[in-house]
Design an enzyme around this catalytic site. Structure first.
Site, short mmCIF file in Angstrom:
data_model
loop_
_atom_site.label_atom_id
_atom_site.label_comp_id
_atom_site.label_asym_id
_atom_site.label_seq_id
_atom_site.Cartn_x
_atom_site.Cartn_y
_atom_site.Cartn_z
N LEU A 15 0.06 -6.35 2.26
CA LEU A 15 -0.58 -5.09 1.93
C LEU A 15 -0.40 -4.05 3.01
O LEU A 15 -0.43 -2.86 2.74
CB LEU A 15 -2.05 -5.32 1.66
CG LEU A 15 -2.21 -5.97 0.32
CD1 LEU A 15 -3.65 -6.24 0.05
CD2 LEU A 15 -1.62 -5.08 -0.75
N MET A 160 -8.05 -3.83 2.40
CA MET A 160 -6.82 -4.53 1.99
C MET A 160 -7.07 -5.23 0.64
O MET A 160 -7.62 -4.63 -0.26
CB MET A 160 -6.36 -5.49 3.09
CG MET A 160 -6.36 -4.87 4.47
SD MET A 160 -4.91 -3.85 4.81
CE MET A 160 -5.38 -3.16 6.39
N SER A 161 -6.73 -6.49 0.55
CA SER A 161 -6.81 -7.16 -0.76
C SER A 161 -8.23 -7.51 -1.19
O SER A 161 -8.43 -7.98 -2.31
CB SER A 161 -5.95 -8.42 -0.77
OG SER A 161 -4.59 -8.06 -0.77
N VAL A 162 -9.20 -7.28 -0.33
CA VAL A 162 -10.60 -7.36 -0.80
C VAL A 162 -10.78 -6.36 -1.95
O VAL A 162 -11.60 -6.57 -2.85
CB VAL A 162 -11.57 -7.10 0.36
CG1 VAL A 162 -12.98 -6.82 -0.14
CG2 VAL A 162 -11.56 -8.27 1.33
#
Lengths: 445, 445
Positions: A15, A160-162
């Site tokens: 990411l 980010m990917s949270v």
């Protein structure tokens, strides 16, 4: 455009790249090469400080300097200063309470790292993981809170990917409300995707990332699709000779099938981008607008959040959320409370129940995450299926929401680990979280 | 780069350009060519709405489409989505109160436009001026509040040159505190400016814009310095063959003298950029950071504000502030209350007194503002010297803070008038403000 990066560094990030720039993190094997947390402290290094900053302390979005380690330790708390963004308004009323009951015994909690030989304390783990900020809630009260480097309580950090778990939660809400039929196909909602790999995938397969996609994240391969995805979403003007897709939506239409849908878990960011597109079509709101309307305004958030956007204003559903640490803690606590927080039901309890039950363990096992045995993936959440029923949102470089229902504990962490894979953080994070849960269970206050 | 603009349109804007892009507003004589407020309503036109938006509703920073009228009516409420920005944190506590005492009699207040033959109502003036939002405070209570187009109470709008008055207020605060000596020369604080026109100007001359500078804002002249200023501050990557200054700070060093300092008022944005640089050197905070620390956190603001930035993170002191309308009203009300608001003294009373006394009327008269007879300029505020002692912050396209001490009234307005000069707004704004003040004085509640 990325050639010199590929030649000069071993890239292994994900990411990092997708937020719009160039990625120069390195593989886990290179960990020893990186300066430690103290030596890479972005406050001490003084990035972008001064009028003007010294030439070697200026970070530019355009040349990728902003995401080279250790500079990226500054950038993850300052994405807004580097690129265009879309606000997630908290509304205008007073923030909701997040009471304190600080404990001094947490720093000394000990745990054994995965595959490790020597125990480590909680305090030690923070520097090991290049933690930028961490909050622990126990029974709804803040029992622990720390900030490092340039992150402050009133700052925002890349999730980010949270982001995926936040968007997945909204997708599951719309399913629970009957506004999205999880058994329908993506092309039923977004006809433009009919000819792509997503066209005949169900919404459920997208939500659980069991789609069969040709989407490589191998940064050693200059033809990997991840480079095209990044360049499509980059908000900067395209090079004159550029002929590829110019937005996330244009890129998604190019994704080709590989394998069968529904057979194996395959963690690919583009699923969340597709979910964001479906959500936009169904609700008339992009994910930033819907997050504000349905969740952020109702949580009693103390800060606006924001998304990075592509050149046509599409919020990056797969990884573009930036938020205050305590607001992300409010989000986690809301889920721990079965969707109820700040005096109202924000997410249906059935959605939380669905996440907690988890996804297809067999499909997950095929993806071969050796550090995550017996886990599953549901509605874009990672489900541990451990004794406490913990589930977690995970973002590259160490971003985390970790919810332990049995221990009534929520941990939210922002970090800037030089290594982009969660495999670098998990050995000193997952057992630390579980040890703290057991500590709080054994010593309630 | 700007050639096609110069060929195709008559440009007469100022800060429009300086926020980083290309300016295509038109001269006052062209007013009749523009669609009216209803026809140009950005909400009805649907800019950037849709997933994706229709091709003819996509606005891009890079090609200047975002600032063509009527598209710019969307952009002024969405600068953050177009370019990098720096936050002005309000802090994390609950917003301070801004009580309501709405009145229904204001819409019908009548006034005679400057140079006009027919009276107009307050309500009519709003559309005439392409108002995006307006708040009137009387004795500290909101008596009137309207939003149009895409601006909402929880949005932020470009304050344009109203920014100058905010920065000028901070400069005057530092003078009052003895941290800046107004009689010292700019080069005493910023040695890099020694060889520029600013080097031997005093801080007082900068604060009151009586510097003698060769800085043309004539958009018909492709060699006008304003183009170089805009290109230096544009955060986008520079063209490969570009050899000019690459930041506001670099540009300021190139400004050459013209005339004598201290003789005449000359409204030039670069003075405020220089003041921002001096402030940064003296305090170690750029203007965004200092505004948060000294004012925004103390006002009880309900939203963070933000500044646009150049490519090295310099907030645009001359025009880059974006804020919520009610927060700007809090700022105005604080000044009306002699610097005291939200239970504390935020700006020294002596600073407010100094602004209210005004600047050198003779120097001002030399600048030949026929619509502003007898006015002066002090600490980057415009002082009317009218019977009520009103003073005002003015930004291109109609941005306003208007403080009438005698009437205990503060008006804050955001607008997107197609015509960039305040001469287009003043005839239906200044007499409207004064008429409303007299109305409130005559009919207190």
């Amino acid at each position: 455009m990325f050639g010199h990066i590929l030649r000069n560094t071993r890239t292994h990030c994900y990411l990092a790249l997708l937020v719009g720039g160039i990625c120069t993190s390195a593989a886990a094997a290179d960990a020893a090469r990186f300066p430690d947390a103290a030596a890479s402290d972005p406050a001490k290094l003084g990035w972008m400080v001064g009028a003007p900053p010294p030439a070697d302390r200026i970070l530019r979005f355009e040349d990728g300097s902003y995401f080279q380690f250790p500079a990226m330790r500054w950038s993850v708390s300052n994405f807004r200063q580097l690129m265009p963004t879309m606000n997630v308004s908290r509304g205008l009323s007073a923030p909701g309470a997040l009471p304190y009951a600080l404990r001094s015994d947490i720093d000394d909690v000990r745990f054994m790292p995965l595959n490790g030989k020597q125990a480590m304390t909680w305090r030690e783990s923070l520097a090991t993981n290049y933690t930028d900020g961490i909050v622990v809630l126990h029974k709804g009260r803040i029992v622990y809170e720390r900030y490092f480097g340039v992150l402050k309580a009133d700052g925002q950090h890349g999730a980010m990917s949270v982001t995926k778990s936040v968007v997945g939660t909204m997708g599951a809400m719309l399913v629970a409300e009957g506004r999205i039929d999880a058994n329908k196909r993506v092309a039923d909602y977004v006809p433009e995707l009919a000819q792509s790999a997503f066209g005949n995938a169900t919404i459920r397969q997208v939500l659980d990332m069991t789609t069969g996609l040709k989407f490589s994240e191998d940064y050693a391969d200059p033809n990997a699709e991840v480079w095209a995805h990044a360049q499509a979403g980059n908000p900067l003007p395209k090079p004159k000779d550029y002929t590829g897709p110019r937005s996330y939506y244009e890129f998604l239409q190019t994704v080709q099938p590989q394998g069968q849908h529904g057979e194996a878990f395959g963690y690919k960011t583009v699923n969340t981008d597709v979910l964001g597109w479906v959500i936009a079509r169904v609700t008339g709101r992009n994910v930033a607008e819907l997050l504000s309307e349905r969740i952020w305004r109702r949580l009693g958030a103390e800060q606006d959040a924001y998304f990075t956007v592509d050149s046509i204003g599409t919020p990056f559903a797969g990884g573009g959320l930036n938020a205050g640490l305590r607001d992300l803690a409010r989000f986690g606590e809301m889920l721990r409370n079965n969707g109820r927080f700040n005096g109202q039901q924000i997410v249906p309890k059935s959605v939380v129940d669905d996440i907690r039950r988890g996804g297809d363990k067999e499909a997950f096992a095929k993806a071969n995450y050796t550090l995550l045995p017996g886990w599953s993936y549901r509605n874009m959440w990672w489900v541990t299926h451990n004794e406490d029923g913990a589930y977690t949102a995970r973002g590259v470089h160490g971003q985390t929401i970790y919810i332990d229902p049995k221990a009534e504990m929520v941990i939210v962490r922002f970090a800037s680990n030089p290594i982009a894979g969660n495999a670098a953080n998990d050995p000193t994070s997952l057992p630390a979280y579980h040890a703290l849960a057991q500590h709080l269970l054994a010593r309630p206050r």
